[in-house]
Design a protein around this motif. Structure first.
Motif, mmCIF file in Angstrom:
data_model
loop_
_atom_site.group_PDB
_atom_site.id
_atom_site.type_symbol
_atom_site.label_atom_id
_atom_site.label_comp_id
_atom_site.label_asym_id
_atom_site.label_seq_id
_atom_site.Cartn_x
_atom_site.Cartn_y
_atom_site.Cartn_z
ATOM 1 N N LEU A 287 3.241 -18.922 0.700
ATOM 2 C CA LEU A 287 3.271 -17.468 0.881
ATOM 3 C C LEU A 287 3.311 -16.742 -0.462
ATOM 4 O O LEU A 287 2.696 -15.683 -0.628
ATOM 5 C CB LEU A 287 4.493 -17.083 1.732
ATOM 6 N N SER A 288 4.012 -17.332 -1.436
ATOM 7 C CA SER A 288 4.124 -16.681 -2.751
ATOM 8 C C SER A 288 2.774 -16.569 -3.450
ATOM 9 O O SER A 288 2.617 -15.794 -4.393
ATOM 10 C CB SER A 288 5.107 -17.446 -3.643
ATOM 11 N N GLY A 289 1.783 -17.334 -2.965
ATOM 12 C CA GLY A 289 0.439 -17.260 -3.536
ATOM 13 C C GLY A 289 -0.243 -15.925 -3.319
ATOM 14 O O GLY A 289 -1.303 -15.667 -3.898
ATOM 15 N N LEU A 290 0.351 -15.054 -2.489
ATOM 16 C CA LEU A 290 -0.223 -13.718 -2.267
ATOM 17 C C LEU A 290 -0.062 -12.812 -3.493
ATOM 18 O O LEU A 290 -0.789 -11.833 -3.638
ATOM 19 C CB LEU A 290 0.452 -13.051 -1.061
ATOM 20 N N ALA A 291 0.899 -13.139 -4.375
ATOM 21 C CA ALA A 291 1.204 -12.252 -5.511
ATOM 22 C C ALA A 291 0.006 -11.987 -6.419
ATOM 23 O O ALA A 291 -0.343 -10.819 -6.656
ATOM 24 C CB ALA A 291 2.388 -12.818 -6.309
ATOM 25 N N PRO A 292 -0.673 -13.013 -6.959
ATOM 26 C CA PRO A 292 -1.800 -12.717 -7.861
ATOM 27 C C PRO A 292 -2.957 -12.006 -7.164
ATOM 28 O O PRO A 292 -3.668 -11.209 -7.783
ATOM 29 C CB PRO A 292 -2.230 -14.109 -8.371
ATOM 30 N N GLN A 293 -3.128 -12.279 -5.861
ATOM 31 C CA GLN A 293 -4.197 -11.599 -5.113
ATOM 32 C C GLN A 293 -3.882 -10.111 -4.968
ATOM 33 O O GLN A 293 -4.758 -9.253 -5.140
ATOM 34 C CB GLN A 293 -4.347 -12.261 -3.745
ATOM 35 N N LEU A 294 -2.621 -9.814 -4.658
ATOM 36 C CA LEU A 294 -2.212 -8.409 -4.504
ATOM 37 C C LEU A 294 -2.261 -7.665 -5.840
ATOM 38 O O LEU A 294 -2.519 -6.462 -5.873
ATOM 39 C CB LEU A 294 -0.808 -8.334 -3.915
ATOM 40 N N MET A 295 -2.012 -8.393 -6.931
ATOM 41 C CA MET A 295 -2.078 -7.764 -8.254
ATOM 42 C C MET A 295 -3.488 -7.227 -8.520
ATOM 43 O O MET A 295 -3.674 -6.090 -8.960
ATOM 44 C CB MET A 295 -1.697 -8.786 -9.331
ATOM 45 N N LYS A 397 8.615 -13.102 9.926
ATOM 46 C CA LYS A 397 8.601 -11.685 9.522
ATOM 47 C C LYS A 397 7.596 -11.452 8.390
ATOM 48 O O LYS A 397 6.794 -10.506 8.436
ATOM 49 C CB LYS A 397 10.005 -11.253 9.080
ATOM 50 N N GLN A 398 7.635 -12.326 7.375
ATOM 51 C CA GLN A 398 6.775 -12.133 6.207
ATOM 52 C C GLN A 398 5.294 -12.318 6.546
ATOM 53 O O GLN A 398 4.444 -11.592 6.049
ATOM 54 C CB GLN A 398 7.186 -13.108 5.090
ATOM 55 N N ALA A 402 2.487 -9.518 6.129
ATOM 56 C CA ALA A 402 1.312 -9.803 5.295
ATOM 57 C C ALA A 402 0.024 -9.563 6.070
ATOM 58 O O ALA A 402 -0.949 -9.022 5.532
ATOM 59 C CB ALA A 402 1.370 -11.248 4.793
ATOM 60 N N GLN A 403 0.015 -9.930 7.344
ATOM 61 C CA GLN A 403 -1.175 -9.711 8.180
ATOM 62 C C GLN A 403 -1.440 -8.218 8.365
ATOM 63 O O GLN A 403 -2.597 -7.778 8.318
ATOM 64 C CB GLN A 403 -0.985 -10.399 9.533
ATOM 65 N N ARG A 404 -0.378 -7.453 8.554
ATOM 66 C CA ARG A 404 -0.540 -5.998 8.687
ATOM 67 C C ARG A 404 -1.057 -5.388 7.381
ATOM 68 O O ARG A 404 -1.930 -4.516 7.383
ATOM 69 C CB ARG A 404 0.796 -5.351 9.064
ATOM 70 N N LEU A 405 -0.547 -5.904 6.252
ATOM 71 C CA LEU A 405 -0.990 -5.403 4.954
ATOM 72 C C LEU A 405 -2.476 -5.690 4.739
ATOM 73 O O LEU A 405 -3.213 -4.844 4.220
ATOM 74 C CB LEU A 405 -0.152 -6.056 3.847
ATOM 75 N N ASN A 440 -6.872 -16.635 3.573
ATOM 76 C CA ASN A 440 -6.763 -18.088 3.445
ATOM 77 C C ASN A 440 -5.337 -18.515 3.089
ATOM 78 O O ASN A 440 -4.842 -19.536 3.575
ATOM 79 C CB ASN A 440 -7.733 -18.614 2.382
ATOM 80 N N THR A 441 -4.682 -17.716 2.253
ATOM 81 C CA THR A 441 -3.291 -18.008 1.888
ATOM 82 C C THR A 441 -2.381 -17.900 3.108
ATOM 83 O O THR A 441 -1.493 -18.729 3.319
ATOM 84 C CB THR A 441 -2.811 -17.048 0.784
ATOM 85 N N ILE A 442 -2.616 -16.875 3.921
ATOM 86 C CA ILE A 442 -1.818 -16.694 5.148
ATOM 87 C C ILE A 442 -2.087 -17.838 6.126
ATOM 88 O O ILE A 442 -1.158 -18.354 6.773
ATOM 89 C CB ILE A 442 -2.120 -15.321 5.792
ATOM 90 N N ILE A 443 -3.363 -18.257 6.223
ATOM 91 C CA ILE A 443 -3.707 -19.388 7.107
ATOM 92 C C ILE A 443 -2.986 -20.654 6.639
ATOM 93 O O ILE A 443 -2.432 -21.409 7.446
ATOM 94 C CB ILE A 443 -5.235 -19.614 7.115
ATOM 95 N N ASN A 444 -2.973 -20.877 5.327
ATOM 96 C CA ASN A 444 -2.304 -22.047 4.767
ATOM 97 C C ASN A 444 -0.805 -22.010 5.065
ATOM 98 O O ASN A 444 -0.203 -23.011 5.460
ATOM 99 C CB ASN A 444 -2.543 -22.099 3.258
#
Length: 470
Positions: A287-295, A397-398, A402-405, A440-444
């Protein structure tokens, strides 16, 4: 003569170990490839974010149907970013194929496939990842990696180092599994000979019993009928004959059966995974892999927003904006109306987004995900101290948030592409690639969570039936 009784025992042992590989070892192998895939995507995101490499424009057009060997030829230093960027992209795409489509099984992963996997694993030497490597791929990637780390925040640099460390350790573990599988495939090959050739109605048992060489010759005669495109390996066929006719055949047979024996590894490993929360914390780390994508997404939203605002700003507006910035005064509220499509019903609803609040929320999420991106960080350790049930609630919850975001960002992306005049539209930066990576990160993450739930439910069912995992 060929030892028929031993053949039966051997075939049974090979069948049992095949089932063990298919149900226990090879699913673990898939998880290890998934971990490398996540780490590589994280590194690529940083390299793209820092404009060290560019996204491969032909990536979506490339059709991958199997594991391919990435070229490792030298290149000009002036072409390093382009060549290595393409090779990294191809490497990640093949990892994605392996993690998504490839079916790991003993039947599907023979000698040639194992060899190809090992060669693919050596695309980059993660264990000796440095700028003086003899491998052009490793050396080039390490140089670009060093450039990305320069002037990076400590958190980003630590995350990158952690990803390289995980790639090195995990690749070593993968190669060990493949080495063991390659050894086992030799016994599968020999078992097929015993099963299909010895039972052949024209196979001359009496002639085969004369000597080791005679049995090898008799097997070779009937091999094409059962080969199924397998080459004839004289050394393995000779092993079959020696296990039947050599003076020390009893010790050879006993050693082979012991080698194939399955101990209580399956139960112990399954129990360990649940007890140590390994799968759940794997989901947390994914889940923490979302950080660089969101940046990267936050940067593009800011740029697109500024482009739209610049359309309507007079000289006086720009002057007021400069004053606000100089005196730290908040900008006036800007609302964008986006269209959210319900994935279930297909209905569209309109939602107003306060762009400054939305950007601040994304920034908060980036800091939040980074806080547990490494095992030694307080955020990771705080989550790990919780019970499995609490960690699962946290993930539920997270993932939902993340899916809503993702839905909101996709709608905002569509809004930006339609807003503004024709000249502005040409400058708008799309977020399709980042959104795909986020999904893909959320799927993983979801896959790790689903694996955990499946194992817990299986264990609960076994307890219900009175079966204990001791």
């Amino acid at each position: 003569m060929p030892d028929i009784e031993f053949s039966k025992k051997l075939i049974s042992a090979v069948d049992e170990r095949t089932q063990y590989y298919n149900s226990v070892v090879l699913p673990q192998l898939l998880e290890k490839y998934r971990l490398i895939h996540t780490c590589v995507k994280n590194i690529i995101e940083v390299l793209i974010q820092k404009s060290i490499i560019k996204p491969d424009p032909y990536k979506l057009e490339k059709k991958i149907s199997g594991v391919e060997i990435i070229p490792n030829e030298p290149y000009l230093d002036t072409e390093r970013a382009l060549v290595i960027g393409t090779r990294i992209s191809d490497y990640e795409a093949i990892l994605d194929f392996v993690c998504t489509y490839y079916k790991f099984s003993v039947e599907n992963t023979g000698f040639n496939t194992i060899k190809k996997f090992v060669e693919f694993n050596n695309t980059f030497n993660w264990a000796q990842f440095n700028t003086t490597s003899n491998s052009p791929n490793t050396r080039g990637f390490a140089i670009l990696y060093s450039e990305a780390k320069m002037n990076s925040p400590a958190l980003t640099a630590n995350m990158m180092n952690d990803n390289i460390f995980k790639c090195a350790n995990t690749t070593k573990e993968i190669n060990m599994i493949l080495k063991d599988l390659n050894e086992f495939q030799k016994e599968v090959y020999k078992a097929v000979i015993r099963k299909d050739i010895f039972d052949h109605p024209k196979f001359n048992m009496a002639k085969a019993s004369e000597s080791i060489q005679a049995e090898v010759a008799e097997i070779k005669k009937f091999f094409p009928a059962i080969a199924n495109k397998q080459p004839f390996y004289p050394a393995l066929v000779e092993e079959v004959a020696k296990e039947d006719l050599a003076p020390d055949k009893a010790s050879l047979q006993e050693a082979l059966l012991q080698k194939l024996e399955i101990k209580s590894e399956k139960t112990e490993k399954k129990k360990k995974k649940i007890d140590t929360k390994e799968i759940l914390m794997g989901a947390v780390h994914a889940l923490s892999g979302l950080a660089p994508q969101l940046m990267k997404i936050m940067e593009k939203i800011n740029e697109n927003h500024n482009l739209l605002q610049a359309e309507h700003q007079s000289f006086f507006d720009k002057f007021v904006h400069a004053l606000r910035k100089a005196f730290n005064i908040d900008e006036p509220t800007v609302l964008y109306t986006i269209n959210i499509t319900d994935a279930t019903t297909g209905t569209v609803r309109r939602e107003k987004i306060n762009i400054h609040v939305f950007i601040s929320e994304i920034e908060r999420k980036i800091n939040f995900y980074n806080s547990f991106s490494l095992k030694h960080l307080p955020g990771y350790q705080k989550i790990e101290k919780n019970t499995s049930e609490k960690i699962l609630e946290f993930l539920n919850k997270q993932i939902s948030e993340a899916q809503r975001l993702v839905v909101q960002i996709a709608a905002l992306d569509a809004f930006f592409k339609e807003a503004g005049n024709p000249d502005t539209k040409k400058l708008i930066k799309g977020m399709k690639m980042e959104l795909t990576t986020m999904k893909n990160t959320i799927i993983n993450t979801n896959q790790h969570r689903a694996d955990y739930i499946s194992l817990v439910e299986e264990e609960a069912q076994m307890r219900k039936l009175g079966i204990e995992n001791d």
